[in-house]
Scaffold this active site. Structure first.
Site, PDB file in Angstrom:
ATOM      1  N   SER A 177       0.956  -1.109  -0.062  1.00 46.38           N
ATOM      2  CA  SER A 177       0.002   0.018   0.041  1.00 46.38           C
ATOM      3  C   SER A 177       0.807   1.396  -0.083  1.00 46.38           C
ATOM      4  CB  SER A 177      -0.875  -0.016   1.386  1.00 46.38           C
ATOM      5  OG  SER A 177      -1.855   0.954   1.305  1.00 46.38           O
ATOM      6  N   THR A 178       0.903   2.225   1.133  1.00 44.91           N
ATOM      7  CA  THR A 178       1.393   3.224   1.085  1.00 44.91           C
ATOM      8  C   THR A 178       2.979   3.063   0.679  1.00 44.91           C
ATOM      9  OG1 THR A 178      -0.093   4.416   2.454  1.00 44.91           O
ATOM     10  CG2 THR A 178       1.990   5.323   2.323  1.00 44.91           C
ATOM     11  N   HIS A 203      -2.819  -0.991  -3.306  1.00 42.62           N
ATOM     12  CA  HIS A 203      -3.942  -0.013  -3.156  1.00 42.62           C
ATOM     13  C   HIS A 203      -3.669   0.953  -3.957  1.00 42.62           C
ATOM     14  CE1 HIS A 203      -4.253  -1.868   1.416  1.00 42.62           C
ATOM     15  NE2 HIS A 203      -4.832  -2.710   0.275  1.00 42.62           N
ATOM     16  N   MET A 296       0.149   1.057   5.075  1.00 47.18           N
ATOM     17  CA  MET A 296      -0.826   1.401   6.251  1.00 47.18           C
ATOM     18  C   MET A 296      -1.720   0.709   6.800  1.00 47.18           C
ATOM     19  SD  MET A 296      -2.482   4.961   7.166  1.00 47.18           S
ATOM     20  CE  MET A 296      -3.538   5.079   5.770  1.00 47.18           C
ATOM     21  N   ASP A 299      -4.358  -4.664   6.178  1.00 52.73           N
ATOM     22  CA  ASP A 299      -4.746  -5.496   4.968  1.00 52.73           C
ATOM     23  C   ASP A 299      -3.824  -6.538   4.519  1.00 52.73           C
ATOM     24  OD1 ASP A 299      -6.370  -6.351   2.923  1.00 52.73           O
ATOM     25  OD2 ASP A 299      -5.724  -5.017   1.595  1.00 52.73           O
TER      26      ASP A 299
END
Length: 358
Positions: A177-178, A203, A296, A299
């Protein structure tokens, strides 16, 4: 805790006004200044440097991407891009993520003021997430999770089940993600053309993943493309889940394919890493390698544990090389990780694991 100091850089007076008012409503955020372009911003930032910069892309005198690259080279600072993005603009957003932006918030062309009011919680969450990130760990070269929607598990898409019988073909499932756009680029560029088939959930919102895959395809020896329903997972190919849709690994005889489907957000994300990892646990089992990287939230943590329990070999990116040590940390806490590695060691570890199995 001291308030997060924010500088807003946008050529629209309306945006500067509304963003300032919105962010200042949160007691944990203090807007220390707003500027019409990066040149003015740099002058203001000499007096007080912000913790986070909220940055537009198209501005007079200096565009946002140039400013971002300058900041990341001279004094790395978390940046949230807040820009109007068209189909063409999504490539610009990818350039921003590659240059070091933590996340991108898309502004509409019409109804801007109302949008900024309606999305105030998302904007505040994006700024707070950026403040927690470590941009110095970005490799040189996602919308914020909802606080309202119920947090569904992978059961909403695919019930848990036993792993299918083992085959000879290995597949690698990656979730991030991030900070993941840079991390994925680092891993995939290090892989040779003869690599195992790879499926990825990063993401990202709709329309971003196609341009992201196309960009990586031009940089990597492996083929990289946005996944389509029914695509075969095969050596030398990387399939990236399309933004706004879930991707599942399935078996068709001795071959692996992907299902690209609609469905509710899982772990507040669509696509969800938990969904991909559960499907890999169920349909690949010992044939899979699971990799969870910077991001973050949590997930993918449960899904990686399911892969581990099904016999897959699992890897987590270490804290020192993560932009945000969230998803890998949660996976380690659940006991679903066989190996914790720095980002630069992950490609060799994947290839080493595959060679030992062959």
């Amino acid at each position: 805790m001291p308030a997060i100091k924010v500088m807003i850089v946008d050529d629209s007076a309306v945006v500067r006004q509304v963003l300032s008012a919105t962010l200042d409503e949160d007691v944990g955020i203090e807007v220390i200044g707003a500027a019409v372009d990066p040149v003015f911003a740099l002058e203001k930032m000499k007096a007080q440097w912000p913790d986070v910069i909220v940055l537009d892309v198209e501005m007079p005198r200096m565009d946002g991407i140039t400013f971002l690259r300058r900041i990341m080279a001279d004094r790395p600072t978390p940046v949230v891009i807040c820009s109007t993005l068209t189909e063409k603009g999504s490539e610009t957003a990818l350039q921003a993520l590659s240059a070091g932006a933590v996340c991108v918030v898309t502004k509409p062309k019409v109804g801007l003021k109302q949008f900024l009011h309606d999305c105030s919680d998302d904007l505040i969450s994006a700024v707070k997430a950026a403040a927690r990130s470590n941009v110095r760990r970005l490799v040189p070269s996602a919308p914020a999770p909802s606080a309202v929607a119920p947090k569904l598990s992978a059961d909403a898409i695919l019930p848990a089940g036993s792993a299918m019988a083992q085959t000879t073909e290995t597949v690698v499932a990656i979730g991030t993600s991030t900070g993941g756009t840079q991390a994925l680029e680092s891993v995939l560029r290090a892989l040779p053309r003869v690599s195992p088939g790879i499926v990825v959930v990063q993401h990202m919102p709709e329309k971003f993943t196609g341009a992201f895959a196309q960009r990586l395809d031009g940089l990597c020896e492996v083929e990289v493309r946005e996944a389509r329903h029914g695509d075969r997972v095969m050596p030398g190919r990387v399939l990236i889940a399309p933004g706004g849709r879930h991707m599942l690994l399935k078996r068709s005889g001795a071959q692996y394919v992907v299902d690209v489907i609609d469905g509710p957000p899982v772990s507040r994300h669509r696509p969800s890493v938990d969904v991909l990892f559960r499907s890999a646990a169920r349909f690949a089992g010992r044939n899979a390698v699971g990799v969870i990287m910077t991001g973050m939230g949590d997930d993918g943590a449960r899904g990686l544990k399911e892969m581990h329990d099904a016999g897959a070999w699992t890897v987590a990116q270490d804290e020192a090389s993560c932009v945000v040590y969230g998803m890998p940390k949660e996976a380690v806490k659940l006991g679903g990780v066989d190996k914790v590695l720095p980002l630069t060691d992950i490609p060799a570890a994947i290839l080493g694991r595959i060679s030992r199995r062959s």
